[in-house]
Design an enzyme around this catalytic site. Structure first.
Site, PDB file in Angstrom:
ATOM      1  N   HIS A  79      44.553 -20.689  23.348  1.00 50.98           N
ATOM      2  CA  HIS A  79      43.103 -20.897  22.942  1.00 50.98           C
ATOM      3  C   HIS A  79      42.888 -19.729  22.185  1.00 50.98           C
ATOM      4  O   HIS A  79      42.986 -18.740  22.479  1.00 50.98           O
ATOM      5  CB  HIS A  79      42.444 -21.283  24.140  1.00 50.98           C
ATOM      6  CG  HIS A  79      42.182 -20.294  25.312  1.00 50.98           C
ATOM      7  ND1 HIS A  79      41.191 -19.448  25.288  1.00 50.98           N
ATOM      8  CD2 HIS A  79      42.791 -20.061  26.470  1.00 50.98           C
ATOM      9  CE1 HIS A  79      41.423 -18.581  26.137  1.00 50.98           C
ATOM     10  NE2 HIS A  79      42.278 -18.931  27.176  1.00 50.98           N
ATOM     11  N   ASP A  81      39.270 -19.348  22.204  1.00 50.54           N
ATOM     12  CA  ASP A  81      38.018 -18.750  22.511  1.00 50.54           C
ATOM     13  C   ASP A  81      37.837 -17.546  23.486  1.00 50.54           C
ATOM     14  O   ASP A  81      38.975 -17.613  24.298  1.00 50.54           O
ATOM     15  CB  ASP A  81      36.991 -20.039  22.990  1.00 50.54           C
ATOM     16  CG  ASP A  81      37.483 -20.891  23.954  1.00 50.54           C
ATOM     17  OD1 ASP A  81      39.184 -20.970  24.020  1.00 50.54           O
ATOM     18  OD2 ASP A  81      36.934 -21.365  24.735  1.00 50.54           O
ATOM     19  N   ASP A 112      43.420 -12.642  27.559  1.00 58.58           N
ATOM     20  CA  ASP A 112      42.878 -13.894  27.838  1.00 58.58           C
ATOM     21  C   ASP A 112      42.456 -14.413  26.580  1.00 58.58           C
ATOM     22  O   ASP A 112      41.197 -14.424  26.033  1.00 58.58           O
ATOM     23  CB  ASP A 112      41.884 -14.049  28.907  1.00 58.58           C
ATOM     24  CG  ASP A 112      41.562 -15.491  29.202  1.00 58.58           C
ATOM     25  OD1 ASP A 112      42.444 -16.404  28.536  1.00 58.58           O
ATOM     26  OD2 ASP A 112      40.611 -15.700  29.882  1.00 58.58           O
ATOM     27  N   GLU A 146      38.623 -23.667  25.838  1.00 58.71           N
ATOM     28  CA  GLU A 146      39.396 -23.755  26.876  1.00 58.71           C
ATOM     29  C   GLU A 146      38.244 -23.214  27.857  1.00 58.71           C
ATOM     30  O   GLU A 146      38.461 -23.680  29.168  1.00 58.71           O
ATOM     31  CB  GLU A 146      40.620 -22.977  26.983  1.00 58.71           C
ATOM     32  CG  GLU A 146      41.684 -23.107  28.077  1.00 58.71           C
ATOM     33  CD  GLU A 146      41.239 -21.965  29.094  1.00 58.71           C
ATOM     34  OE1 GLU A 146      41.515 -22.420  30.389  1.00 58.71           O
ATOM     35  OE2 GLU A 146      40.446 -21.123  28.932  1.00 58.71           O
ATOM     36  N   GLU A 147      37.694 -22.204  27.549  1.00 55.96           N
ATOM     37  CA  GLU A 147      36.877 -21.388  28.580  1.00 55.96           C
ATOM     38  C   GLU A 147      35.613 -22.242  29.059  1.00 55.96           C
ATOM     39  O   GLU A 147      34.984 -21.672  29.729  1.00 55.96           O
ATOM     40  CB  GLU A 147      36.423 -19.946  27.938  1.00 55.96           C
ATOM     41  CG  GLU A 147      37.485 -18.853  27.329  1.00 55.96           C
ATOM     42  CD  GLU A 147      38.347 -18.611  28.834  1.00 55.96           C
ATOM     43  OE1 GLU A 147      37.946 -19.091  30.041  1.00 55.96           O
ATOM     44  OE2 GLU A 147      39.074 -17.577  28.731  1.00 55.96           O
ATOM     45  N   GLU A 174      49.024 -20.070  29.392  1.00 56.47           N
ATOM     46  CA  GLU A 174      48.797 -18.892  29.530  1.00 56.47           C
ATOM     47  C   GLU A 174      49.000 -18.470  31.008  1.00 56.47           C
ATOM     48  O   GLU A 174      48.895 -19.526  31.733  1.00 56.47           O
ATOM     49  CB  GLU A 174      47.081 -18.239  29.272  1.00 56.47           C
ATOM     50  CG  GLU A 174      46.172 -19.419  29.976  1.00 56.47           C
ATOM     51  CD  GLU A 174      44.912 -19.082  29.482  1.00 56.47           C
ATOM     52  OE1 GLU A 174      44.322 -17.999  29.457  1.00 56.47           O
ATOM     53  OE2 GLU A 174      44.266 -20.324  29.417  1.00 56.47           O
TER      54      GLU A 174
END
Ligand code: ZN
Length: 407
Positions: A79, A81, A112, A146-147, A174
């Site tokens: 991802h 973001d 991340d 995603e976040e 991840e």
């Protein structure tokens, strides 16, 4: 002696460039990130496809076709973001990608998971420059949001025919850093339940002993949930073989109600964030919640804001061809793997839920877990080692022999 600039590995330079793109919520600059990554894809002669799954939410797919494209593909997901920062707590600007004397690169997303995206790309660059090709097609999937739960990203994408067309066999997504020498690998995730418990009661004047009041009920509710929390916490602390992903966590995250100091309210509510390991009987657990509510008093009810029910695990059995390819390659590189249940949630839960095996893995050992934390960083040597790891892992996965039912 050359300056630091000249000595820097081109992959590190690229990683730092990517970290400077502000894909931070609540207003991530997705256009800039997509443009940056698409350019890299074009440079590597990968085919690029963009799918707008929601307004201003674009999925980028970079594809390296296999020599036998009918075979199921390898999905390398990441991802773009990143979560917001509290700048006053950072030693360095979180979007400057500063590298200190130890080679630690500071930036939101350094763990991340902007590292992983660049590592995938750099591994492919290396493999391509060596003239390699593999039977299975490799898709780099780059997703937004995603976040914030993936509802306008991965969730929308897996419903589309473009996802089906990827013909996925196995996915990587991840993981988390490991402070020790080992690498952590995630083969499942806990389910997220967000529950609000409503406690009605008789309103009245704040100077009296009102019977059947909301506060007494909400107190019992909180006690039941938090007593259970305490038990699970003890269970985790007393056992060396359990990790956070193996126990249920419960946190009281909202407490609402009341109109005035001298008015006993007619309703109080308590909301909980609950994370449940895939080994728990979800039906029985909901019964437990129901019982806690009944015991709290008349009219106490619960409602879900989020209730994930998928308990799919990806096989980590030696007989599984994907896992066997993954784990034996790691073994050849003398890597120690720690297999765990992911304590939070990633997009791979959506991939597992529709039946595809997926492993959560970010190749970062000897690194403190700093995702979503202040001063998130990754050391450049660890970052570069991660590229070596993918340079071995990707060929192994993309060369898994045809499985039963495959052409
Ligand atoms: Zn992430």
């Amino acid at each position: 002696m050359g300056g630091q600039q000249e000595e820097e590995h081109s992959a590190v330079r690229l990683f730092r460039e990517y970290l400077r793109i502000r894909t931070v919520h609540p207003q991530p600059d997705y256009d800039c990130a997509i443009e940056f990554l698409e350019k890299l894809g074009v440079e590597l002669a990968l085919s690029c496809k963009k799918v707008e799954v929601s307004p201003s939410r674009v999925i980028l797919i970079l594809t390296w076709e296999g020599t036998d494209p009918k075979l199921k593909s390898i999905l390398l997901n990441s991802h773009t973001d990143v979560v917001p920062v509290f700048e006053e707590h950072w030693k360095h600007d979180p979007f400057a990608a500063l590298k200190d004397e130890q080679g630690n690169i500071y930036g939101r997303g350094s763990q991340d998971m902007k590292c992983v995206t660049i590592q995938y790309i750099e591994a492919i660059r290396r493999l391509k420059s060596e003239g390699k090709r593999f039977p299975r097609t490799i898709h780099l999937l780059i997703v937004p949001d995603e976040e914030i739960g993936g509802q306008n990203g991965m969730v929308k994408f897996i419903e589309r025919e473009e996802f089906g067309a990827l013909n996925v066999g196995f996915g990587l997504d991840e993981g988390l850093a490991n402070p020790g020498d080992a690498f952590t690998v995630f083969y499942g995730e806990r389910n997220v339940w967000w529950v609000t418990v409503r406690c009605p009661g008789s309103p009245g004047h704040g100077s009296r002993f009102i019977e059947n009041n909301a506060a007494e009920k909400v107190r019992r509710v909180i006690n039941s949930f938090l007593d259970f929390r305490e038990k699970e916490k003890k269970r985790l602390n007393l056992s060396e073989c359990l990790t956070l992903g193996d126990v249920t966590t419960v946190n009281l995250t909202f407490l609402q109600g009341g109109v005035a100091f001298n008015v006993v309210p007619e309703e109080l509510t308590a909301s909980f964030d609950i994370r449940i390991p895939p080994t728990v009987d979800l039906k029985a657990f909901e019964e437990q919640i129901k019982t806690w509510c009944q015991e709290a008093g008349d009219g106490v009810v619960y409602e879900f804001h989020q209730k994930n029910m998928d308990q799919a695990l990806t096989s980590i059995d030696k007989s599984d061809p994907w896992w066997s390819a993954f784990s034996s390659t790691c073994q050849q590189m003398d890597m120690t793997l720690q297999c765990e249940i992911f304590p939070a949630a990633t997009d791979s839960r959506f991939i597992r839920a529709i039946g595809y095996p997926a492993i959560g893995f970010s190749p970062m050992n000897r690194t403190p877990i700093l995702l979503h934390d202040h001063n998130e960083y990754l050391n450049e040597r660890i970052f570069l080692t991660g590229i070596n790891i993918y340079t071995s892992l990707i060929p192994a996965l993309a060369s898994v022999s045809p499985l039963e039912g495959e052409a």
